[in-house]
Enzyme design. Sequence first.
Site, short mmCIF file in Angstrom:
data_model
loop_
_atom_site.label_atom_id
_atom_site.label_comp_id
_atom_site.label_asym_id
_atom_site.label_seq_id
_atom_site.Cartn_x
_atom_site.Cartn_y
_atom_site.Cartn_z
N SER A 1 -2.76 -7.71 3.16
CA SER A 1 -3.13 -7.53 4.56
C SER A 1 -3.48 -8.86 5.20
O SER A 1 -3.19 -9.09 6.38
CB SER A 1 -4.29 -6.55 4.69
OG SER A 1 -3.88 -5.25 4.32
N LYS B 1 -17.72 -6.89 8.56
CA LYS B 1 -16.37 -7.45 8.53
C LYS B 1 -15.74 -7.41 9.92
O LYS B 1 -15.90 -6.44 10.65
CB LYS B 1 -15.52 -6.65 7.53
CG LYS B 1 -14.25 -7.31 7.13
CD LYS B 1 -13.62 -6.57 5.95
CE LYS B 1 -12.29 -7.19 5.59
NZ LYS B 1 -11.60 -6.45 4.54
N ARG C 1 -1.55 -6.41 -7.87
CA ARG C 1 -0.47 -7.35 -7.55
C ARG C 1 -0.38 -8.48 -8.55
O ARG C 1 0.70 -9.02 -8.78
CB ARG C 1 -0.68 -7.96 -6.16
CG ARG C 1 -0.58 -7.00 -5.02
CD ARG C 1 -0.98 -7.67 -3.73
NE ARG C 1 -2.38 -8.09 -3.86
CZ ARG C 1 -3.15 -8.48 -2.87
NH1 ARG C 1 -2.67 -8.56 -1.66
NH2 ARG C 1 -4.40 -8.81 -3.08
N HIS D 1 0.84 -1.20 0.00
CA HIS D 1 0.00 0.00 0.00
C HIS D 1 0.88 1.25 0.00
O HIS D 1 0.64 2.19 -0.76
CB HIS D 1 -0.88 0.06 1.26
CG HIS D 1 -1.93 -0.98 1.36
ND1 HIS D 1 -2.08 -1.76 2.49
CD2 HIS D 1 -2.89 -1.39 0.50
CE1 HIS D 1 -3.10 -2.58 2.32
NE2 HIS D 1 -3.60 -2.39 1.12
#
Length: 152
Positions: free
Chosen positions: A127, A41, A90, A17
């Site tokens: 993450s 979440k 990515r 990030h």
Amino acid sequence: MRKAIFPGSFDPITLGHEDIIRRGITLFDEIVIAIGINAEKKYMFSLEERKRFIEETFKHEPKISVITYEGLTIDLCKKIGANFILRGLRNPADFEFEKAIAHANRRMSKIETVFLLTAAKTSFISSSIVRDVIRHKGQYELLVPDAVRVKK
């Protein structure tokens, strides 16, 4: 003025990030890092911790600010006058996922999504990998900015 939003949950912010944001600074006059709030979440870090990690990481960057938001990212863009969404890619799976969102956003607004490829040295970091390393008491410090520290 070229203003971009870099949205995400940042649970926690990673070196990937950070790389995208630092490279994005050269493209935009302002980047707003927007931490999305999703009540469904379960996060490892509180909203306050995630915000603090990011603010500490970019404390010497006047072109960067950090906010939190709920709802659609394009609605936030309209609200704060951002014309761009910055996203990092990515791998091919990221591309397919992000492409679909970018097309939907363009259909609903005039907001452009700008994609930057992650640097080779950070392309493996996510993450979720960081959270797993933290849970298993591994060397997570190699994957995150210095501001992200966990009490052991």
